[in-house]
Design a protein around this motif. Structure first.
Motif, PDB file in Angstrom:
ATOM      1  N   GLN A 235       0.917  -1.220   0.059  1.00  0.00           N
ATOM      2  CA  GLN A 235      -0.201   0.037  -0.005  1.00  0.00           C
ATOM      3  C   GLN A 235       0.837   1.132  -0.019  1.00  0.00           C
ATOM      4  N   SER A 236       1.317   1.788  -1.317  1.00  0.00           N
ATOM      5  CA  SER A 236       2.258   2.802  -1.285  1.00  0.00           C
ATOM      6  C   SER A 236       1.752   4.266  -1.654  1.00  0.00           C
ATOM      7  N   THR A 237       2.385   5.211  -0.907  1.00  0.00           N
ATOM      8  CA  THR A 237       2.017   6.470  -1.051  1.00  0.00           C
ATOM      9  C   THR A 237       3.305   6.940  -1.929  1.00  0.00           C
ATOM     10  N   VAL A 238       3.088   7.628  -2.960  1.00  0.00           N
ATOM     11  CA  VAL A 238       4.268   8.268  -3.760  1.00  0.00           C
ATOM     12  C   VAL A 238       4.107   9.477  -3.453  1.00  0.00           C
ATOM     13  N   ILE A 239       5.385  10.088  -3.249  1.00  0.00           N
ATOM     14  CA  ILE A 239       5.612  11.470  -2.853  1.00  0.00           C
ATOM     15  C   ILE A 239       6.910  12.072  -3.664  1.00  0.00           C
ATOM     16  N   GLU A 240       6.877  13.555  -3.606  1.00  0.00           N
ATOM     17  CA  GLU A 240       7.989  14.227  -4.300  1.00  0.00           C
ATOM     18  C   GLU A 240       8.434  14.932  -2.987  1.00  0.00           C
ATOM     19  N   HIS A 241       9.809  15.551  -3.324  1.00  0.00           N
ATOM     20  CA  HIS A 241      10.468  16.376  -2.224  1.00  0.00           C
ATOM     21  C   HIS A 241      10.688  15.851  -0.955  1.00  0.00           C
ATOM     22  N   TYR A 242      10.997  14.354  -1.141  1.00  0.00           N
ATOM     23  CA  TYR A 242      11.178  13.594   0.236  1.00  0.00           C
ATOM     24  C   TYR A 242      12.276  14.141   1.137  1.00  0.00           C
ATOM     25  N   SER A 243      13.058  15.128   0.514  1.00  0.00           N
ATOM     26  CA  SER A 243      14.234  15.528   1.422  1.00  0.00           C
ATOM     27  C   SER A 243      13.870  16.538   2.448  1.00  0.00           C
ATOM     28  N   LEU A 245      11.486  15.876   4.548  1.00  0.00           N
ATOM     29  CA  LEU A 245      11.247  15.095   5.637  1.00  0.00           C
ATOM     30  C   LEU A 245      12.596  14.994   6.432  1.00  0.00           C
ATOM     31  N   LYS A 246      12.283  14.642   7.905  1.00  0.00           N
ATOM     32  CA  LYS A 246      13.201  14.642   8.857  1.00  0.00           C
ATOM     33  C   LYS A 246      14.200  13.314   8.504  1.00  0.00           C
ATOM     34  N   GLY A 247      15.308  13.534   8.479  1.00  0.00           N
ATOM     35  CA  GLY A 247      16.304  12.275   8.432  1.00  0.00           C
ATOM     36  C   GLY A 247      16.615  11.771   6.875  1.00  0.00           C
ATOM     37  N   PHE A 248      15.993  12.535   5.861  1.00  0.00           N
ATOM     38  CA  PHE A 248      16.382  12.232   4.500  1.00  0.00           C
ATOM     39  C   PHE A 248      16.792  13.188   3.531  1.00  0.00           C
ATOM     40  N   GLU A 249      18.025  12.888   2.831  1.00  0.00           N
ATOM     41  CA  GLU A 249      18.430  13.810   1.851  1.00  0.00           C
ATOM     42  C   GLU A 249      18.126  13.184   0.540  1.00  0.00           C
ATOM     43  N   VAL A 300      -2.464  10.511   8.300  1.00  0.00           N
ATOM     44  CA  VAL A 300      -1.830  11.425   8.930  1.00  0.00           C
ATOM     45  C   VAL A 300      -1.679  12.545   8.115  1.00  0.00           C
ATOM     46  N   ASP A 301      -1.679  13.874   8.461  1.00  0.00           N
ATOM     47  CA  ASP A 301      -1.370  15.111   7.612  1.00  0.00           C
ATOM     48  C   ASP A 301      -0.128  15.526   8.278  1.00  0.00           C
ATOM     49  N   ILE A 302       1.020  15.450   7.565  1.00  0.00           N
ATOM     50  CA  ILE A 302       2.346  16.220   8.394  1.00  0.00           C
ATOM     51  C   ILE A 302       2.418  17.461   7.638  1.00  0.00           C
ATOM     52  N   GLY A 303       1.491  18.235   7.131  1.00  0.00           N
ATOM     53  CA  GLY A 303       1.899  19.178   6.548  1.00  0.00           C
ATOM     54  C   GLY A 303       2.153  19.428   5.050  1.00  0.00           C
ATOM     55  N   THR A 304       3.045  18.679   4.750  1.00  0.00           N
ATOM     56  CA  THR A 304       3.598  18.508   3.171  1.00  0.00           C
ATOM     57  C   THR A 304       2.890  17.500   2.660  1.00  0.00           C
TER      58      THR A 304
END
Length: 355
Positions: A235-243, A245-249, A300-304
């Protein structure tokens, strides 16, 4: 390999149903051909069976080239999605049909039909007609009929598609146990990934006429090799701008990522507003909660972006609007051709404060 497909191509007009398809299957294995509608999986099954002729490429069964061998000579049992039982024949005669074509004697047929009725769990129903059976019972009769001539290979085209969810789950277990008993090499087509993961020894994932990935269900689930597989399995959520997120570059060349529910943890705020792993966690607001039988599915809505996670039944279910903390442990980044698993750097490096 017991079955080999080498550079198979098949088109229907302008549609490429099989595009340079190659794979091998070991004897005695139960294989799931998995993919979305129109991905080419049923075409592959029908070409193996000899019901369709490939435009080019070779098909081998037990090292024998079968390109020009008719379906009736390939030693194959085929179970159709629609059962394809003869409505005017009772259960006994449906199962015996192939044996009569083979001109087996009456005593042999009688013993074989009784043996198969026991195998598929339908003793005593031989005089019933298809319209007097449930969907699950009809599917068992269809399997018994396919097995009657003792085929070397069993092919099943979406065998549970026409059956309701509860019976379908029961039949998955039954099919797995039945195939284990008789030890026959089997291939089944499905678009249901849960079905493939639960039943198959190995999965072959198809997309747009091509084979995307093959392997054991757990290996494919944990290590998707292509962007399609990463997005299709789970069950996948595809995202852009993952950098962000905390802990990800950002990983060079990979501009999108996939996050699955099992990749994240959702925690309520403690009374004093602090929580373990807080430096690696996102602040979130519960957007929706659904009961899924074995767990709560929480959006959960985390803003982005909005992520989907799960919380066990033993925990108190959150409510819409609750403030929560979200820990993203890992994600899959991908470009047009490959994927890469990326872990939360705060967890990997140990840069986490326990408060």
């Amino acid at each position: 390999m017991y079955i080999r497909l080498e550079h198979i191509n098949k088109s229907f007009g302008s549609m490429k149903a099989s595009d340079d398809v190659s794979f091998g299957i070991e004897k005695g294995r139960l294989i799931g051909l998995l993919g979305p509608s129109g991905s080419g999986k049923t075409t592959i099954l029908r070409m193996i069976a000899g019901l369709e002729k490939q435009d080019s490429g070779d098909i081998f069964i037990e090292d024998k080239l079968v390109n020009d061998l008719p379906s009736s000579k390939r030693g194959i049992g085929f179970v159709f999605q629609s059962y394809a039982l003869f409505p005017y024949l009772n259960v006994y005669s449906n199962i015996a049909y192939g044996l009569k074509i083979q001109k087996k004697d009456k005593a042999f047929i009688d013993n074989r039909v009784k043996e198969l009725l026991e195998l598929v769990g339908l003793p005593g129903l031989e005089k019933r007609y298809p319209d007097q059976l449930s969907g699950g019972q009809r599917q068992r009769v269809a399997l018994a009929r396919a097995l009657a001539p003792n085929p070397e290979l069993l092919l099943l085209d979406e065998p549970f598609a026409a059956i309701d969810a509860k019976v379908r789950k029961e039949l998955r277990t039954w099919l797995r146990e039945t195939i284990d008993k008789i030890g026959i090499t089997s291939i089944f087509v499905t678009h249901d990934q849960d079905e493939a993961i639960e039943v198959a020894d190995e999965i072959i994932i198809t997309n747009n006429g091509r084979v995307e990935q093959t392997g054991a269900p757990d290996k494919i689930y944990l290590n998707p090799k292509t962007p399609f597989v990463a997005q299709f399995i789970g069950q996948s959520t595809v995202i852009e701008h993952y950098s962000r997120l905390k802990g990800f570059e950002h990983v060079k060349g990979k501009h999108k990522a996939v996050i699955r529910p099992e990749f994240i943890e959702i925690h309520k705020f403690t009374d004093n507003g602090h929580h373990d792993f807080e430096t690696a966690m996102e602040d979130g607001t519960v957007a929706d909660v659904s009961f899924r039988g074995s767990a709560y599915e929480v959006k959960v809505d985390i803003g982005t972006l909005v992520l989907t996670g799960r919380m066990p039944l033993g925990s108190e279910a959150p409510k819409k609007g609750d403030k929560v903390k979200v820990l993203i442990r890992q994600l899959y980044t991908f470009d047009d051709s490959s994927t890469e698993i990326v872990g939360n750097s705060a967890l990997v490096s140990g840069e986490v404060y326990y408060i």
